[in-house]
Design an enzyme around this catalytic site. Structure first.
Site: not given
Length: 237
Positions: A52-54
């Site tokens: 995920v982009e985190q």
């Protein structure tokens, strides 16, 4: 856990059919987060590389308000490094939310009903992945469906159409996707569409759904319908 809401569960299960062993995957916030429950249920996580982009990779990805976190992740990198990976084409398949889509295949998630939401990392991820699977309900605000005796029934249509003649803003460019040769799907609880070189095609409908009654009256355009299949029953049970 599997999503409680029927529409979200259907979309997550249908989207999970696009998973490929060994693929590098990205998941966006919202409906795509429901796919984590399907992956856990099917015990497929060891065969996939999820991010995920985190900056979190693998582990037991969490949904809803805890989206972006994971139990026992294998890797955590900074968001800047993560986007270097995304921009460099590191993603095989991304599963992203869908505010609205139009006849050309463009998608808008950044500017809905006159409200500026912003694109976040959406554009960077969507235009650089090899395959894009948009996940969203067919319409919004008041939409109700039910599943019984092998049929999906539309109890109430939503007040807001999501398949429009022209999106309010282009957050995902279908023309750019075509030039790059991206494979693009649009998955809803009652129908699946795909991007063709010159149009949007209705690819599948849910069992019990009738195109002239449940699909076309609630779209602003008529998609290409050369060979419409049926979504697998396993998606709904």
């Amino acid at each position: 856990a599997m999503p409680e809401k029927l529409e979200r569960r259907i979309i997550a299960r249908r989207a999970a059919l696009e998973l490929r062993n060994g693929a590098s995957l990205n998941f966006g916030f919202g409906i795509p987060g429901g796919i984590f429950g399907v992956i856990a249920e099917q015990g497929k996580s060891d065969d996939l590389w999820m991010s995920v982009e985190q900056g979190v990779h693998n582990g037991r990805m969490l949904d809803d308000r805890l989206f972006g976190a994971a139990r026992n992740p294998e890797v955590i990198v900074s968001s800047i490094e993560q986007f270097d990976y995304y921009s460099g084409g590191g993603i095989d398949i991304t599963f992203l939310g869908m505010g609205e889509a139009d006849r050309a295949g463009n998608v808008n998630v950044s500017h809905l009903a006159g409200n500026l939401i912003g694109p976040g990392g959406f554009m960077e991820i969507a235009q650089n992945a090899k395959k894009v699977v948009f996940c969203g309900t067919f319409d919004a605000q008041g939409s109700k469906v039910s599943w019984s005796q092998g049929r999906l029934t539309v109890k109430q249509a939503g007040q807001i159409r999501k398949f429009v003649d022209k999106v309010e803003r282009i957050t995902f460019s279908a023309d750019f996707a075509r030039r790059r040769g991206q494979d693009v799907l649009y998955i809803t609880e009652r129908a699946v569409f795909r991007l063709l070189p010159d149009a949007m095609e209705l690819m599948e409908i849910a069992p019990g759904i009738q195109i002239e009654r449940d699909i076309l009256p609630y779209m602003d355009f008529r998609p290409c319908m050369s060979a419409v299949g049926t979504m697998p029953v396993s998606v709904f049970q």
